[in-house]
Enzyme design. Structure first.
Site, mmCIF file in Angstrom:
data_model
loop_
_atom_site.group_PDB
_atom_site.id
_atom_site.type_symbol
_atom_site.label_atom_id
_atom_site.label_comp_id
_atom_site.label_asym_id
_atom_site.label_seq_id
_atom_site.Cartn_x
_atom_site.Cartn_y
_atom_site.Cartn_z
ATOM 1 N N ASN A 441 0.834 -1.196 0.000
ATOM 2 C CA ASN A 441 0.000 0.000 0.000
ATOM 3 C C ASN A 441 0.871 1.249 0.000
ATOM 4 O OD1 ASN A 441 -2.773 1.379 0.686
ATOM 5 N ND2 ASN A 441 -1.338 2.209 2.179
ATOM 6 N N GLU A 442 0.712 2.078 -1.009
ATOM 7 C CA GLU A 442 1.272 3.432 -1.046
ATOM 8 C C GLU A 442 2.768 3.483 -0.757
ATOM 9 O OE1 GLU A 442 -0.880 6.318 1.216
ATOM 10 O OE2 GLU A 442 -2.694 6.117 0.012
ATOM 11 N N ASN A 495 -5.759 4.723 -4.327
ATOM 12 C CA ASN A 495 -6.207 5.487 -3.172
ATOM 13 C C ASN A 495 -6.327 6.946 -3.601
ATOM 14 O OD1 ASN A 495 -5.844 3.056 -1.874
ATOM 15 N ND2 ASN A 495 -3.991 3.664 -0.790
ATOM 16 N N LYS A 602 -12.068 9.436 9.452
ATOM 17 C CA LYS A 602 -12.740 9.207 8.175
ATOM 18 C C LYS A 602 -13.763 8.078 8.229
ATOM 19 C CE LYS A 602 -8.894 10.846 5.283
ATOM 20 N NZ LYS A 602 -7.859 10.985 6.330
#
Length: 708
Positions: A441-442, A495, A602
């Protein structure tokens, strides 16, 4: 099969196992239609969660059996030492060493059994001793691990288990950094397992030891290849037959087969592969019908003409076929299924990471209420309970390893990350809910040689370990669309935070997706993250985009954002899946925003699971089949402006509203949003009420607002 033993009989055994109570072992093929089956269970599992002592410090000599731990705090596992300071802001929560110790008397009936100490999750390095003997170290905070303890645990006597745990920063263990709190401790269950000397292997990356590969799955038939890894820990050669039985939910046998006898020498293993065909299977069909069979593997010791069931492992089996098309998205059992879901973290208020099975179940109840049909289990391997619940509820799962933000160009980091992926796959191979294996991820250094070398190796591991599922990766929104995953994985997630960290919520997401799809029509793309923050105590009418790092995150902006985002995603079937970031608010001790230090806000639901935010009901109105009627801004109870609006989310065709008993009329809607603009509140208390008929039944909702 009948006549299986009680727990006491299982503990004591009959010649070390269970006597087979059927006449002979079927050699191969399908069973008769009337045959039923109940799996014997010669194994013993003992819960070891109670009775630990803990100290949050590094203590010399604490592994010794005679060490005095009377001054330590009594705790039960699951346990974490960061439940409080991990969410108080400042990013200064304790990252260091903690010790756990407990005394345990092993039942004397387990003498002669093979014993295994199992930890479902410890963050992030665990060193384990039993009775002063060092068993070894496990590195990585999210996967299950086991140690063989037959030689060191004393049945009938007092035993001391000591565990040194550290969550200190370690650049040789993934993740080095991430946007959540790295809570330390034995935060999942601990148990002791006892098996026969002849058993399905327990130390195959702590996996189940049997692997159910399905192929050619249709409504007409399905093929299942059962791979069994067995081991003989006895002192003599054994003659072994492996019997595999697949039964439906009622216990009716739908397929079975048995191997020929095979000699397995002492202190060695064997791998047996068997294939069965199931005619007219009932498929695992997501939310519509998450049907599960049971697949049982029996290890028969047939040495010298005997027939003893030494071990049995039963795994649930969901028969399904999956595919992703670049143009039409995800398909389950040959039919299109648009995946709409959430990202899930394992954390909650008060408890931190030390959550119980009941907590996991509550989370899934809320996810199902929302109407989601998919979950990305971010950013690491989750507890087995989550995958089991996904199997039972029919949710499609994206499972991934904790490779986040950065890569350390070191042999230890590479080997450890590869090991975490193998643990994830081996331990979860049989879950029908899992469709996607995520390799990261990222990662910010998307052009880096070390980064891409590691990602390539991880994608290769997926292809060799489980070529039937789909590899994927989540690209950081600020990176080029062709970063990393386009080079390595079969599918790609993005994302994207248009309308929060950059860009506009109104149209930018759809325009980006259309541009990517037009320029790269063969890429299979998903929206792996999208979302914005919301504090349920902060409110404004139609607010502009807040500052993401600022203290003002009104709940109404989150709702407006998700209204716009879902409309853009829903209109683009080539996006095979979309996952809201996130289902629940969670601890991220480095954050200080939205008026709540230490929290990523979030979530669609608050961290304590007590408040469903307005955006939750927006998705429920769009995704769930259950009736939904929800007045928004209901927590904005104190008003200073008389002019406002009444907005409702509902899956009704029409909604009728009143304000203080006076009719506001009836509205129709094509987008699940019903709005009465420019209504005027009177000084003092005001009551807004709505009524709708959904599926023939009448539903109401009301709120009170006070002006002045």
């Amino acid at each position: 099969m009948t006549g299986f033993p009680t727990r006491r009989q299982m503990l004591s055994g009959t010649a070390g196992g269970v006597l087979a109570s059927f006449a002979g072992i079927p050699k191969a093929g399908a069973a008769s239609a009337a045959a039923t089956y109940t799996a014997p269970n010669p194994r013993v599992r003992i819960d070891l969660n109670a009775g630990w002592r803990f100290v949050r410090a590094d203590v010399a000599g604490a592994e010794a059996p005679g060490f005095d731990d009377s001054g330590w705090a009594p705790v039960n596992t699951p346990h974490t030492w960061n439940a409080v300071d991990g969410a108080d802001g400042g990013n200064n929560y304790y990252r260091g060493v903690g010790w756990y110790r407990r005394h345990y008397t092993v039942p004397s009936e387990l003498a002669g059994k093979r014993l295994y100490l199992q930890f479902a999750g410890v963050n992030q390095v665990a060193d384990v001793w039993v009775n002063g003997t060092y068993l070894g170290q496990h590195r990585g905070g999210y996967s299950r691990f086991r140690f063989g303890v037959t030689a060191v645990l004393i049945p009938g006597g007092d035993n001391v288990i000591a565990v040194r745990v550290t969550n200190a920063r370690d650049t040789n263990i993934a993740p080095v950094s991430a946007d959540y709190t790295f809570e330390g401790g034995i935060y999942r269950n601990v148990s002791l397992w006892a098996t026969d000397n002849l058993h399905v292997r327990m130390e195959d990356y702590a996996g189940p030891g049997i692997y159910l590969r399905q192929s050619d799955v249709t409504a007409a038939s399905a093929t299942v290849t059962v791979t069994t890894k067995l081991w003989n820990d006895g002192s003599t050669m054994r003659s072994v037959v492996v019997r595999s039985v697949i039964a439906d939910k009622s216990g009716t046998v739908v397929a079975e087969t048995s191997s020929t006898a095979q000699a397995v020498a002492a202190a060695t293993g064997a791998e047996i592969r068997q294939t069965v065909r199931i005619d007219n299977p009932r498929l695992w069909n997501g939310l519509a019908d998450p049907y599960l069979h049971n697949a049982s593997v029996e290890i028969h010791d047939v040495t010298a003409g005997a027939d003893r069931i030494a071990d049995v492992v039963t795994e649930r089996l969901g028969l399904r076929s999956v595919a992703v098309d670049a143009g039409t998205g995800f398909h389950l059992n040959g039919s299109h299924l648009g995946l709409h879901g959430v990202n899930l973290h394992q954390e909650r208020a008060v408890k931190g990471w030390a959550v119980t099975d009941a907590d996991h179940t509550q989370d899934f109840d809320l996810i199902r209420e929302l109407g989601a049909n998919a979950i990305r289990m971010a950013h690491y391997q989750h507890d087995q309970k989550d995958y089991e619940l996904a199997d039972e509820r029919g949710l499609i799962v994206w499972a991934e390893i904790p490779l986040v933000n950065s890569v350390t160009d070191a042999t230890a980091f590479t080997a450890g990350t590869q090991n975490q992926l193998r643990e994830l796959i081996r331990q979860n191979y049989n879950h029908p809910s899992i469709v996607f294996w995520g390799i990261g991820n990222e990662l910010t250094d998307y052009n880096g040689t070390a980064t891409n070398r590691l990602l390539a190796s991880l994608a290769g591991i997926i292809e060799s370990e489980d070529p039937d599922r789909l590899s994927t990766y989540a690209v950081r929104g600020e990176d080029p669309d062709n970063a990393q995953a386009g080079l390595h994985t079969r599918t790609t997630g993005f994302n994207k935070y248009y309308g929060w960290y950059y860009g506009s919520k109104d149209g930018d997401l759809g325009a980006w997706a259309d541009n990517l799809h037009t320029n790269s029509p063969s890429r299979r793309i998903a929206m792996s993250e999208y979302g914005v923050g919301a504090n349920t105590a902060q409110h404004a009418l139609n607010p502009p985009k807040p500052a993401p790092g600022g203290s003002w995150h009104p709940e109404e902006y989150q709702a407006l954002f998700h209204e716009a985002a879902w409309k853009q995603l829903d209109a683009r079937p080539y996006i095979w899946g979309s996952f809201v970031w996130a289902m629940f608010d969670f601890a991220s001790d480095g954050r200080n925003e939205g008026g709540r230090p230490g929290i990523n806000d979030k979530g669609l639901v608050t961290r304590d699971r007590q408040i469903r935010k307005d955006a939750f009901y927006w998705y429920k109105a769009n995704w769930a089949s259950t009736p939904t009627l929800h007045i928004t801004s209901r927590r904005w109870t104190q008003r200073t402006d008389a002019l406002t609006e009444l907005k409702v989310y509902s899956n009704a065709d029409k909604v009728t509203a009143t304000l203080n008993g006076a009719s506001l009329g009836t509205r129709s809607s094509s987008d699940r949003i019903f709005r009465w603009a420019d209504i005027t509140l009177k000084p003092g208390r005001n009551t807004a009420a709505v009524t709708a008929t959904i599926n023939g039944s009448t539903y109401t909702d009301s709120v009170d607002w006070t002006l002045g």
